[in-house]
Design an enzyme around this catalytic site. Structure first.
Site, PDB file in Angstrom:
ATOM      1  N   HIS A   1      44.930  86.758  55.121  1.00  0.00           N
ATOM      2  CA  HIS A   1      44.837  87.731  55.076  1.00  0.00           C
ATOM      3  C   HIS A   1      45.202  88.640  53.662  1.00  0.00           C
ATOM      4  CE1 HIS A   1      47.307  91.121  57.089  1.00  0.00           C
ATOM      5  NE2 HIS A   1      47.211  90.235  58.106  1.00  0.00           N
TER       6      HIS A   1
ATOM      7  N   LEU B   1      53.759  89.002  53.708  1.00  0.00           N
ATOM      8  CA  LEU B   1      52.898  89.413  54.989  1.00  0.00           C
ATOM      9  C   LEU B   1      53.193  90.905  54.904  1.00  0.00           C
ATOM     10  CD1 LEU B   1      50.042  89.121  56.441  1.00  0.00           C
ATOM     11  CD2 LEU B   1      51.652  89.164  58.078  1.00  0.00           C
TER      12      LEU B   1
ATOM     13  N   ASP C   1      52.303  68.735  59.874  1.00  0.00           N
ATOM     14  CA  ASP C   1      52.755  67.334  60.199  1.00  0.00           C
ATOM     15  C   ASP C   1      52.332  66.718  61.098  1.00  0.00           C
ATOM     16  OD1 ASP C   1      54.352  67.638  58.520  1.00  0.00           O
ATOM     17  OD2 ASP C   1      56.873  67.426  59.884  1.00  0.00           O
TER      18      ASP C   1
ATOM     19  N   ARG D   1      38.919  89.676  58.801  1.00  0.00           N
ATOM     20  CA  ARG D   1      40.245  89.494  57.696  1.00  0.00           C
ATOM     21  C   ARG D   1      39.086  88.353  56.719  1.00  0.00           C
ATOM     22  NH1 ARG D   1      45.389  87.567  60.717  1.00  0.00           N
ATOM     23  NH2 ARG D   1      45.509  89.781  61.532  1.00  0.00           N
TER      24      ARG D   1
ATOM     25  N   ARG E   1      39.616  83.754  62.703  1.00  0.00           N
ATOM     26  CA  ARG E   1      40.055  84.140  63.405  1.00  0.00           C
ATOM     27  C   ARG E   1      40.247  85.498  63.285  1.00  0.00           C
ATOM     28  NH1 ARG E   1      45.383  85.260  64.319  1.00  0.00           N
ATOM     29  NH2 ARG E   1      46.471  85.110  62.423  1.00  0.00           N
TER      30      ARG E   1
ATOM     31  N   GLU F   1      48.776  93.684  59.590  1.00  0.00           N
ATOM     32  CA  GLU F   1      47.620  93.878  59.995  1.00  0.00           C
ATOM     33  C   GLU F   1      47.773  95.443  60.584  1.00  0.00           C
ATOM     34  OE1 GLU F   1      43.488  91.888  60.390  1.00  0.00           O
ATOM     35  OE2 GLU F   1      43.320  92.535  62.678  1.00  0.00           O
TER      36      GLU F   1
ATOM     37  N   HIS G   1      47.388  82.211  55.063  1.00  0.00           N
ATOM     38  CA  HIS G   1      47.782  82.740  55.925  1.00  0.00           C
ATOM     39  C   HIS G   1      47.632  81.771  57.386  1.00  0.00           C
ATOM     40  CE1 HIS G   1      49.477  85.913  58.626  1.00  0.00           C
ATOM     41  NE2 HIS G   1      48.598  85.444  59.721  1.00  0.00           N
TER      42      HIS G   1
ATOM     43  N   GLN H   1      42.250  81.168  56.361  1.00  0.00           N
ATOM     44  CA  GLN H   1      42.326  82.296  56.813  1.00  0.00           C
ATOM     45  C   GLN H   1      42.847  82.724  55.282  1.00  0.00           C
ATOM     46  OE1 GLN H   1      43.995  84.961  59.838  1.00  0.00           O
ATOM     47  NE2 GLN H   1      41.121  85.506  59.836  1.00  0.00           N
TER      48      GLN H   1
ATOM     49  N   GLY I   1      55.760  79.327  69.318  1.00  0.00           N
ATOM     50  CA  GLY I   1      55.836  80.054  70.531  1.00  0.00           C
ATOM     51  C   GLY I   1      54.613  78.667  71.999  1.00  0.00           C
TER      52      GLY I   1
ATOM     53  N   GLY J   1      57.367  70.019  68.620  1.00  0.00           N
ATOM     54  CA  GLY J   1      57.179  71.979  67.642  1.00  0.00           C
ATOM     55  C   GLY J   1      57.354  72.588  69.054  1.00  0.00           C
ATOM     56  N   ALA J   2      58.634  73.564  68.649  1.00  0.00           N
ATOM     57  CA  ALA J   2      59.133  74.604  69.784  1.00  0.00           C
ATOM     58  C   ALA J   2      58.363  76.173  68.760  1.00  0.00           C
ATOM     59  CB  ALA J   2      60.476  74.511  69.932  1.00  0.00           C
TER      60      ALA J   2
ATOM     61  N   GLU K   1      49.007  76.677  66.076  1.00  0.00           N
ATOM     62  CA  GLU K   1      47.595  76.571  65.036  1.00  0.00           C
ATOM     63  C   GLU K   1      47.370  75.159  64.781  1.00  0.00           C
ATOM     64  OE1 GLU K   1      49.353  79.558  62.426  1.00  0.00           O
ATOM     65  OE2 GLU K   1      48.008  78.734  60.978  1.00  0.00           O
TER      66      GLU K   1
ATOM     67  N   LEU L   1      48.502  84.298  68.915  1.00  0.00           N
ATOM     68  CA  LEU L   1      49.220  84.635  69.929  1.00  0.00           C
ATOM     69  C   LEU L   1      48.993  84.568  70.590  1.00  0.00           C
ATOM     70  CD1 LEU L   1      51.907  87.470  68.131  1.00  0.00           C
ATOM     71  CD2 LEU L   1      51.723  84.927  68.291  1.00  0.00           C
TER      72      LEU L   1
ATOM     73  N   PHE M   1      42.795  96.496  65.537  1.00  0.00           N
ATOM     74  CA  PHE M   1      43.179  95.339  64.480  1.00  0.00           C
ATOM     75  C   PHE M   1      42.108  95.611  64.217  1.00  0.00           C
ATOM     76  CE2 PHE M   1      46.510  92.199  63.338  1.00  0.00           C
ATOM     77  CZ  PHE M   1      47.995  93.259  63.623  1.00  0.00           C
TER      78      PHE M   1
HETATM   79  C1  FAD Z   1      54.020  86.046  58.794  1.00  0.00           C
HETATM   80  C2  FAD Z   1      52.735  85.456  59.517  1.00  0.00           C
HETATM   81  C3  FAD Z   1      52.329  86.550  60.628  1.00  0.00           C
HETATM   82  C4  FAD Z   1      51.817  86.246  61.185  1.00  0.00           C
HETATM   83  N1  FAD Z   1      51.135  87.796  62.948  1.00  0.00           N
HETATM   84  C5  FAD Z   1      50.327  86.924  63.649  1.00  0.00           C
HETATM   85  C6  FAD Z   1      50.260  88.383  65.056  1.00  0.00           C
HETATM   86  O1  FAD Z   1      51.055  89.411  65.155  1.00  0.00           O
HETATM   87  N2  FAD Z   1      49.568  88.527  66.064  1.00  0.00           N
HETATM   88  C7  FAD Z   1      48.813  86.646  66.186  1.00  0.00           C
HETATM   89  O2  FAD Z   1      47.782  86.145  67.394  1.00  0.00           O
HETATM   90  N3  FAD Z   1      49.067  85.524  64.402  1.00  0.00           N
HETATM   91  C8  FAD Z   1      50.014  86.390  63.832  1.00  0.00           C
HETATM   92  N4  FAD Z   1      50.172  84.908  62.904  1.00  0.00           N
HETATM   93  C9  FAD Z   1      49.375  83.707  63.515  1.00  0.00           C
HETATM   94  C10 FAD Z   1      50.172  83.013  64.414  1.00  0.00           C
HETATM   95  O3  FAD Z   1      51.812  84.153  64.179  1.00  0.00           O
HETATM   96  C11 FAD Z   1      50.452  81.385  64.512  1.00  0.00           C
HETATM   97  O4  FAD Z   1      49.427  80.489  64.275  1.00  0.00           O
HETATM   98  C12 FAD Z   1      51.230  80.817  64.964  1.00  0.00           C
HETATM   99  O5  FAD Z   1      52.750  81.602  65.582  1.00  0.00           O
HETATM  100  C13 FAD Z   1      51.463  79.452  65.342  1.00  0.00           C
HETATM  101  O6  FAD Z   1      52.077  79.002  66.496  1.00  0.00           O
HETATM  102  P1  FAD Z   1      51.931  77.102  66.679  1.00  0.00           P
HETATM  103  O7  FAD Z   1      53.589  77.557  67.983  1.00  0.00           O
HETATM  104  O8  FAD Z   1      51.148  76.640  67.226  1.00  0.00           O
HETATM  105  O9  FAD Z   1      53.354  77.011  65.614  1.00  0.00           O
HETATM  106  P2  FAD Z   1      55.075  77.495  65.259  1.00  0.00           P
HETATM  107  O10 FAD Z   1      55.255  78.500  65.778  1.00  0.00           O
HETATM  108  O11 FAD Z   1      54.761  77.355  63.847  1.00  0.00           O
HETATM  109  O12 FAD Z   1      56.100  76.455  64.900  1.00  0.00           O
HETATM  110  C14 FAD Z   1      55.718  75.132  65.192  1.00  0.00           C
HETATM  111  C15 FAD Z   1      56.941  74.267  65.491  1.00  0.00           C
HETATM  112  O13 FAD Z   1      56.706  72.753  65.331  1.00  0.00           O
HETATM  113  C16 FAD Z   1      57.471  72.800  64.684  1.00  0.00           C
HETATM  114  N5  FAD Z   1      57.137  71.562  63.397  1.00  0.00           N
HETATM  115  C17 FAD Z   1      56.234  71.335  62.738  1.00  0.00           C
HETATM  116  N6  FAD Z   1      56.821  70.062  62.650  1.00  0.00           N
HETATM  117  C18 FAD Z   1      57.211  69.070  63.036  1.00  0.00           C
HETATM  118  C19 FAD Z   1      58.291  67.990  62.924  1.00  0.00           C
HETATM  119  N7  FAD Z   1      57.175  66.707  62.162  1.00  0.00           N
HETATM  120  N8  FAD Z   1      58.655  66.824  63.938  1.00  0.00           N
HETATM  121  C20 FAD Z   1      59.398  68.132  65.020  1.00  0.00           C
HETATM  122  N9  FAD Z   1      58.828  69.186  65.492  1.00  0.00           N
HETATM  123  C21 FAD Z   1      57.991  69.885  64.277  1.00  0.00           C
HETATM  124  C22 FAD Z   1      58.354  73.705  63.849  1.00  0.00           C
HETATM  125  O14 FAD Z   1      59.475  73.166  63.679  1.00  0.00           O
HETATM  126  C23 FAD Z   1      57.719  74.152  64.736  1.00  0.00           C
HETATM  127  O15 FAD Z   1      59.255  74.251  65.947  1.00  0.00           O
HETATM  128  C24 FAD Z   1      51.031  85.298  62.096  1.00  0.00           C
HETATM  129  C25 FAD Z   1      51.345  84.534  61.156  1.00  0.00           C
HETATM  130  C26 FAD Z   1      51.708  84.474  59.802  1.00  0.00           C
HETATM  131  C27 FAD Z   1      52.350  83.357  58.958  1.00  0.00           C
END
Ligand code: FAD
Length: 602
Positions: free
Chosen positions: A247, A257, A226, A291, A403, A260, A358, A245, A22, A19-20, A392, A409, A124
């Site tokens: 939204h 979306l 995954d 929420r 949450r 908020e 969400h 959650q 944040g 996963g790449a 997440e 983030l 928020f």
């Molecule tokens: C529309 C939207 C708006 C949001 N706004 C906010 C906000 O303003 N503030 C806040 O705090 N939160 C917000 N959230 C929540 C927050 O953005 C997410 O919870 C967070 O970005 C998830 O980050 P992550 O690094 O866990 O996963 P993600 O950013 O979802 O990255 C997952 C990574 O895993 C990789 N991956 C997945 N499965 C596999 C696999 N089998 N093999 C290889 N790679 C894989 C994907 O390619 C991706 O690179 C929002 C969410 C959404 C959907």
């Protein structure tokens, strides 16, 4: 063709990060900067991970625009979590918040600025000053593209630090040895369809959310859970999966979306009488209540016939009073979304919205260092050697049963960094790789070859659609015991069909049908974990609201029957045997006094 051990290539790294987004990239940065050999896998180009869609902001008690400190943030997060969050992890996150946000600023994050040059912060939902007295400005924002700015900043820093990106690679299964330690993953290179074993001293899961188990979702199509599927198949529990959650402001009919941050900037919700109904439900925070609270209030208005439109099935979000200038400056993407997905100019008229899936509060259980924990002989915090999880897909648990916006983030930054740090230390003490077991790829080969050899059966698309429809119907904003029990049966029946998925097109190069079929194996684990955990929790807490359980007299409009005596505990669901277990919530912070459970009003 069939997949065999003979056509698998093995490669060796210090750390494999799945996963790449944040969280994965924040961890990768810590590791690459320390000189470790890191493989960072992603199903899509890193900057297309779902983090890019985050709009509203990242929380930190900087106090740039109103008086604030981490104690308030700590209190809000616990109350927001409906006391299911672990207070040690929440203290750690809220104390670290200013540090990791300033660090991000120094990495080059283009935050909006105040006239004095400090980071712009907006109010928020659920974030308050002085323990619930009034809204506070805590969400650090780059317009309504905070996640976009953050992900690009982290990507650029990783390029500089020479992280190895494996773009369009899909990890399939964890490899555990005879001691139960994780020693690598199997992965498919999408371009070629070739299978690899990636051996590592440490594997970090950062696969994001699984919102795609629902039909109406704000999540990206790749959010299929995954990492959760991989963990579940490898015998690791999934924690608190009943808590999803909704939204409040997804565009009605489209699911896209509207942050908020709209309400943070002053937007309000209206019913068909033109009434600002949140004043009735949450007299102090109004539209900026958490929420779960706002989503339930909206659902209640719709159920009681005060919804808008020909079918009375949505409410309205009104922004025009903010003025076109503020909207174009602070909410430019929201303006575009209005035009493109609802044909509404939000500077002139209100936009139809409904609560939309969400975020998952649950995930792979970890401690504050990101290490995955499991139950072993009465010990709830035994560590699975070699396995970490952040973001997440993990459950540390800072979000508990609900949450607060902008805390995700923050969670990515704090625990991405903490896990990175911890892995660097582990690596210093462990110079050698553990050997791979002989049957390293056995589970993956069986999954792939089932698809290769199938000539008839169910299509993965129709199975996935059935999962989504079932979850939407049986695990919504308001739940009933009977409906959840029925959902459990339906998901169990769908699971029976997963073993007979058929793949018509068996070509190797960029075969997205194969990818989707493999994703269904993960969707079903997450869906079953959710349904079974939900049906067992006979109370209301945070996002899990069940009509059947009684409400306190002072809150007749909500069935808020929280039962701390029996249910102040985390759920653990095991795929093997479809079995549940529980562990206590940690009410003890690291250094400060505990915030004891009380009634949740806003
Ligand atoms: C529309 C939207 C708006 C949001 N706004 C906010 C906000 O303003 N503030 C806040 O705090 N939160 C917000 N959230 C929540 C927050 O953005 C997410 O919870 C967070 O970005 C998830 O980050 P992550 O690094 O866990 O996963 P993600 O950013 O979802 O990255 C997952 C990574 O895993 C990789 N991956 C997945 N499965 C596999 C696999 N089998 N093999 C290889 N790679 C894989 C994907 O390619 C991706 O690179 C929002 C969410 C959404 C959907």
């Amino acid at each position: 063709m069939s997949y065999t051990n003979a056509n698998i290539t093995t490669r060796k790294f210090d750390v494999v990060i799945v996963g790449a987004g944040g969280s994965g990239m924040r961890a990768a940065l810590e590791l690459s900067r320390a000189g470790l050999n890191v493989a960072s896998l992603s199903k899509v180009f890193p900057t297309r991970s779902h983090t890019v869609a985050a709009q509203g902001g990242v929380s930190a008690s900087l106090g740039n625009m109103s008086e604030d400190n981490w104690h308030y943030h700590f209190y809000d997060t616990i109350k927001g979590s409906d006391w299911l969050g672990d207070q040690d992890a929440i203290e750690f996150m809220c104390r670290e918040a200013p540090k990791v946000v300033y660090e991000l600023e120094h990495f080059g994050m283009p935050f909006d600025r105040n006239p004095d040059g400090t980071i712009y912060q907006r109010p928020f939902g659920g974030h308050t000053a002085n323990y619930g007295e009034k809204p506070v400005q805590r969400a650090c924002a780059a317009a309504d593209r905070t996640g976009h700015a953050m992900l690009h900043t982290l990507y650029q820093q990783n390029v500089k630090a020479k992280t190895n990106f494996f773009v369009e690679w899909m990890a399939l299964d964890l490899i555990r040895d005879a001691d139960g330690d994780v020693v690598g993953v199997t992965a498919l290179e999408m371009e070629t369809g070739d299978l690899y074993v990636l051996q590592a001293k440490t594997v970090l899961l950062a696969t994001g959310g699984a919102g795609r188990i629902f039909a109406a979702s704000t999540n990206a199509f790749i959010n299929t859970g995954d990492g959760l599927g991989m963990a579940a198949r490898a015998g690791i529990a999934l924690q608190d999966m009943e808590f999803w959650q909704f939204h409040p402001t997804g565009v009605a009919g489209a699911g896209v979306l509207l942050t908020e941050g709209c309400r943070g900037e002053g937007a309000i919700l209206l019913n068909s009488n033109g009434e600002r109904f949140m004043e009735r439900y949450a007299p102090t925070l109004k539209d900026l209540a958490p929420r779960d609270f706002v989503s339930r209030s909206m659902d209640q208005e719709i159920k009681e016939g005060r919804g808008c439109g020909p079918n009375k099935d949505y409410v309205l979000l009104k922004l025009d009073h903010l003025g076109a200038e503020t909207i174009h400056k602070r909410l430019p993407s929201v303006y575009e979304i209005g035009v493109n997905f609802a044909n509404v100019d939000i500077t002139k008229e209100p936009i139809p919205v409904v609560p939309t899936i969400h975020y998952q509060m649950g995930g792979v259980p970890t401690n504050i260092h990101g290490q995955v924990v499991s139950q072993q002989g009465g010990n709830n915090s035994a560590v699975v050697n070699g396995l970490y999880a952040v973001g997440e897909c993990s459950c540390v648990s800072v979000h508990g049963a609900n949450r607060l916006g902008t805390n995700s983030l923050l969670d990515l930054l704090v625990f991405g960094k903490a896990a990175g740090r911890h892995i660097v230390e582990f690596n210093e003490k462990n110079r050698e790789h553990k050997p791979l077991p002989k049957d390293a790829a056995e589970r993956t080969l069986a999954r792939l070859n089932q698809l290769e050899q199938s000539s008839e059966g169910t299509y993965s698309q129709s199975l996935a659609a059935d999962i989504r429809a079932t979850m939407q119907q049986h695990a919504g904003v308001f739940r009933t015991q009977a409906s959840m029990d029925e959902g459990v049966q339906k998901i169990a029946a769908i699971r029976e069909r997963v073993g007979s998925v058929t793949l018509q097109d068996k070509s190797k190069v960029f075969n997205t049908a194969r990818i989707e079929a493999l994703e269904v194996d993960n969707l079903i684990e997450v869906a079953q974990a959710t349904m079974v955990s939900a049906a067992a929790r006979t109370e209301c807490r945070g996002a899990h609201t069940v009509y059947d359980y009684e409400h306190p007299a002072d809150h007749a409009e909500f069935p808020l029957g929280r039962n701390d005596k029996e249910w102040l505990k985390h759920t653990l669901w095991y795929s093997e045997g479809n079995r549940l277990d529980y562990k206590p919530v940690n009410l003890k912070p690291l250094t400060v006094d505990s915030v004891p459970p009380k009634v949740r009003t806003f």
